[in-house]
Design a protein around this motif. Structure first.
Motif, mmCIF file in Angstrom:
data_model
loop_
_atom_site.group_PDB
_atom_site.id
_atom_site.type_symbol
_atom_site.label_atom_id
_atom_site.label_comp_id
_atom_site.label_asym_id
_atom_site.label_seq_id
_atom_site.Cartn_x
_atom_site.Cartn_y
_atom_site.Cartn_z
ATOM 1 N N ASN A 159 0.812 -1.221 0.000
ATOM 2 C CA ASN A 159 0.000 0.000 0.000
ATOM 3 C C ASN A 159 0.850 1.278 0.000
ATOM 4 N N VAL A 160 1.851 1.303 -0.852
ATOM 5 C CA VAL A 160 2.711 2.479 -0.916
ATOM 6 C C VAL A 160 2.022 3.576 -1.720
ATOM 7 N N ARG A 161 1.922 4.762 -1.131
ATOM 8 C CA ARG A 161 1.360 5.912 -1.832
ATOM 9 C C ARG A 161 2.086 7.163 -1.358
ATOM 10 N N ALA A 162 1.929 8.261 -2.117
ATOM 11 C CA ALA A 162 2.637 9.501 -1.805
ATOM 12 C C ALA A 162 1.713 10.681 -2.031
ATOM 13 N N ALA A 163 2.025 11.766 -1.326
ATOM 14 C CA ALA A 163 1.232 12.981 -1.452
ATOM 15 C C ALA A 163 2.091 14.180 -1.116
ATOM 16 N N GLU A 164 1.633 15.326 -1.620
ATOM 17 C CA GLU A 164 2.260 16.608 -1.283
ATOM 18 C C GLU A 164 1.153 17.579 -0.898
ATOM 19 N N GLY A 165 1.146 17.978 0.359
ATOM 20 C CA GLY A 165 0.105 18.888 0.821
ATOM 21 C C GLY A 165 -1.294 18.335 0.623
ATOM 22 N N GLY A 166 -1.443 17.030 0.744
ATOM 23 C CA GLY A 166 -2.750 16.399 0.586
ATOM 24 C C GLY A 166 -3.075 15.999 -0.830
ATOM 25 N N THR A 167 -2.265 16.396 -1.798
ATOM 26 C CA THR A 167 -2.501 16.028 -3.189
ATOM 27 C C THR A 167 -1.698 14.787 -3.539
ATOM 28 N N SER A 168 -2.390 13.779 -4.071
ATOM 29 C CA SER A 168 -1.716 12.517 -4.375
ATOM 30 C C SER A 168 -0.698 12.683 -5.493
ATOM 31 N N LEU A 169 0.371 11.919 -5.410
ATOM 32 C CA LEU A 169 1.428 11.915 -6.413
ATOM 33 C C LEU A 169 1.553 10.518 -7.002
ATOM 34 N N LYS A 170 1.974 10.467 -8.257
ATOM 35 C CA LYS A 170 2.144 9.194 -8.943
ATOM 36 C C LYS A 170 3.345 8.438 -8.361
ATOM 37 N N VAL A 171 3.187 7.133 -8.115
ATOM 38 C CA VAL A 171 4.242 6.285 -7.586
ATOM 39 C C VAL A 171 4.424 5.084 -8.506
ATOM 40 N N GLU A 172 5.654 4.815 -8.913
ATOM 41 C CA GLU A 172 5.975 3.630 -9.706
ATOM 42 C C GLU A 172 6.955 2.761 -8.931
ATOM 43 N N GLN A 173 6.744 1.428 -8.993
ATOM 44 C CA GLN A 173 7.590 0.484 -8.268
ATOM 45 C C GLN A 173 8.474 -0.290 -9.237
ATOM 46 N N GLU A 174 9.755 -0.376 -8.902
ATOM 47 C CA GLU A 174 10.718 -1.215 -9.616
ATOM 48 C C GLU A 174 11.433 -2.072 -8.579
ATOM 49 N N ASP A 175 10.922 -3.286 -8.354
ATOM 50 C CA ASP A 175 11.405 -4.154 -7.268
ATOM 51 C C ASP A 175 11.216 -3.427 -5.940
ATOM 52 N N ASN A 176 12.322 -3.136 -5.216
ATOM 53 C CA ASN A 176 12.217 -2.451 -3.924
ATOM 54 C C ASN A 176 12.354 -0.934 -4.040
ATOM 55 N N LEU A 177 12.483 -0.430 -5.274
ATOM 56 C CA LEU A 177 12.641 1.001 -5.506
ATOM 57 C C LEU A 177 11.303 1.614 -5.896
ATOM 58 N N TYR A 178 10.935 2.693 -5.206
ATOM 59 C CA TYR A 178 9.692 3.407 -5.491
ATOM 60 C C TYR A 178 10.027 4.810 -5.979
ATOM 61 N N LYS A 179 9.493 5.139 -7.157
ATOM 62 C CA LYS A 179 9.691 6.464 -7.737
ATOM 63 C C LYS A 179 8.442 7.306 -7.528
ATOM 64 N N VAL A 180 8.611 8.450 -6.887
ATOM 65 C CA VAL A 180 7.510 9.379 -6.658
ATOM 66 C C VAL A 180 7.684 10.552 -7.617
ATOM 67 N N TYR A 181 6.738 10.729 -8.515
ATOM 68 C CA TYR A 181 6.869 11.744 -9.558
ATOM 69 C C TYR A 181 6.371 13.100 -9.053
ATOM 70 N N ARG A 182 7.296 14.047 -9.050
ATOM 71 C CA ARG A 182 6.975 15.442 -8.696
ATOM 72 C C ARG A 182 8.065 16.312 -9.320
#
Length: 548
Positions: free
Chosen positions: A73-96
């Motif tokens: 259940n990995v997710r990300a946000a900035e100031g309450g606004t959701s951000l896109k998250v991509e998983q590559e094995d154990n690496l999670y990329k948060v797009y901002r």
């Protein structure tokens, strides 16, 4: 610590590694809150504040779960606004994406089976980062919250987290780590009453609290012992480095005294007359000898003109030379003739245009460099045959032995975190190794040649010498690069009848051609920040942060 030693040894053996970063950033602050649930899961919220310099696309977070656990259940946000998250094995990329900004990103995830329940305690033992992390956390705080207010039965951290735990009134534990350098471990461990986790599967019916406490005591003892060793090795470093510096000074002073004695004798044996050295050594060999074995492009012009001076080559014009005699005094002279007249010109007459055409052809570049290198090697072989250097085996052996004595300290000092003494021991090791390899003081004959050539380093004093010494003196200046033939021509040479004038004009033409040829033949040789890898924390877990 193993990583520190490995990196240091790699630096020492191979030099500085080069890392090219695609994104320039710093992680100013990191706050992690892990809320333990009654069912054994752990709800984690991480808040990371990044300062970016330049363009960026987002941040990364590596989350390596321990054995028998999972990240979900990995997710990300900035100031309450959701951000896109991509998983590559154990690496999670948060797009901002952005540019030149300070960004605060919240990361949420769940650790499944994060709490282990035993007969007398339930523990959360976790590595939020490990030595695979490639970024420095400048201010990190980790807080562990129990399912309900209670009293913590045990709480401590290891490595970077050691002695950072603060237990709060509600039973939560805050680890105030502060700055955490990259490449470090930092496990945290907190234990509570097992009754707070009624729906969590029991890991073992055996008690665990005594084990936790004994491991904490063992850790404290190990840290205390290490601090004691650290202090002891600080004292050892002071005495050892002082002794090595003294030994180095003795070698330097002894070498200086012997040099002065030899130099005085060389000055006594010199007759004081101003003239070019009257020795059998060739001009190119003198150039190599006085320039630490290095022969610049200018030495080629001087070598060819020296053959003209000796009558082996005849000047046809300022740009053309005719081969008169192949029988030379030295091997490097024969090599130069074969290179210029046989390979480049392919005839008995060498024209500077032949050199230009040859060098402009890319197919000849390798051959040019090989011939140039072979010629320099044969020149060096000549001057090394003369009695110009003392063997000085005793001081070199002494320096080598001291270098061997120094080497263990180069490894032991960083192991006991004495990095200041490590730097000093590295410098001393380099000095002693360099002394053992390179200490070759000049003989009286070597000093006499250098004394005779000293006036040629600056000025035109040689113009007052006898005529037979003027041309070789000028050629020495040309070959050593002391005379700037291209940007500082002599405007008065055309009105002079001295022999050296002709050689100066020829040298200007030749140097320009050899310089361009060398430039043609010379070969010019002209990733992102992330994190990942196998977890080195407790249970094989760990992680780190980065950006892209």
């Amino acid at each position: 610590m193993k990583k520190i030693i490995s990196v240091f040894l790699l630096f020492f053996l191979l030099g500085f590694p080069v890392t090219v970063a695609a994104v320039d950033f710093e992680i100013d602050e990191t706050n992690i809150t892990a809320s333990l649930q009654a069912n054994g899961q752990v709800a984690v919220k991480e808040t990371h504040t990044y300062s970016f310099d330049g363009d960026f696309n987002g941040i990364t977070r590596t989350l390596i779960p321990k054995k028998n656990t999972a990240i979900a259940n990995v997710r990300a946000a900035e100031g309450g606004t959701s951000l896109k998250v991509e998983q590559e094995d154990n690496l999670y990329k948060v797009y901002r994406s952005g540019s030149d900004e300070t960004v605060t990103v919240d990361l949420f995830y769940t650790i499944k089976d994060g709490v282990s329940v035993y007969d007398d305690a339930a523990e959360f033992y976790w590595p939020f980062f490990d030595e695979s992390n490639e970024s420095t956390y400048h201010n990190m705080t980790i807080t562990i919250e129990p399912p309900e207010p209670t009293e913590a039965k045990a709480a401590y951290g290891k490595d970077e987290a050691y002695d950072t735990a603060v237990t709060n009134e509600d039973g939560s534990v805050t680890f105030e780590l502060g700055e955490v350098p990259d490449g470090e471990n930092g496990d945290i461990r907190v234990a509570y009453d097992p009754h707070l986790f009624p729906t969590t599967p029991v890991t073992s019916e055996e008690p665990i609290l005594e084990t936790i406490q004994s491991e904490k005591e063992a850790l404290d003892e190990a840290v205390a012992a290490r601090e004691e060793q650290h202090a002891r090795w600080g004292t050892i470093g002071a005495y050892t480095t002082g002794g090595l510096i003294l030994a180095g000074l003795v070698l330097i002073i002894q070498g200086w005294r012997k040099r002065q004695e030899t130099l005085r004798e060389a000055e006594r044996q010199s007759d004081g007359a101003s003239r070019f050295p009257s020795v059998s050594m060739s001009l190119p060999a003198m150039l190599a000898f006085t320039n630490h074995g290095h022969l610049p492009t200018t030495s080629l012009s001087a070598a060819l003109l020296d053959l003209v001076r000796k009558g082996k080559v005849e000047k046809v014009s300022e740009k053309e030379f005719k081969l008169v005699d192949r029988w030379t005094d030295h091997e490097h002279e024969r090599r130069l003739i074969e290179w210029l007249f046989d390979e480049i010109a392919n005839k008995e007459t060498f024209h500077v245009d032949d050199l230009t055409a040859y060098a402009e052809n890319k197919d000849n570049h390798e051959s040019y460099q090989l011939n140039y290198s072979a010629w320099r090697d044969t020149v060096k072989n000549e001057y090394l045959q003369y009695d110009l250097y003392k063997t000085s085996e005793k001081p070199r052996w002494i320096a080598g032995i001291i270098a061997l004595i120094t080497l263990p300290f180069v490894i032991l000092f960083p192991y006991y975190e004495q990095f200041g003494w490590m730097a000093a021991s590295i410098a001393l090791l380099i000095f002693f190794v360099g002394f053992a390899i390179g200490y070759r003081p000049l003989t009286i004959e070597g000093h006499k040649i250098k004394l005779a050539l000293q006036p040629l380093k600056h000025g035109d004093q040689w113009k007052t010498w006898d005529k037979e010494d003027q041309v070789p003196a000028l050629l020495y200046q040309i070959g050593s690069g002391r005379r700037d033939l291209l940007s500082n021509p002599n405007p008065a040479v055309s009105s002079s009848n001295d022999d050296w004038v002709l050689f100066l004009l020829l040298g200007t033409t030749l140097h320009s051609s050899f310089k361009k040829a060398d430039e043609h033949a010379s070969v010019s040789a002209a990733s992102s920040v992330g994190s990942g890898g196998g977890g080195a924390g407790v249970g094989g877990g760990g992680g780190g942060s980065g950006a892209f």
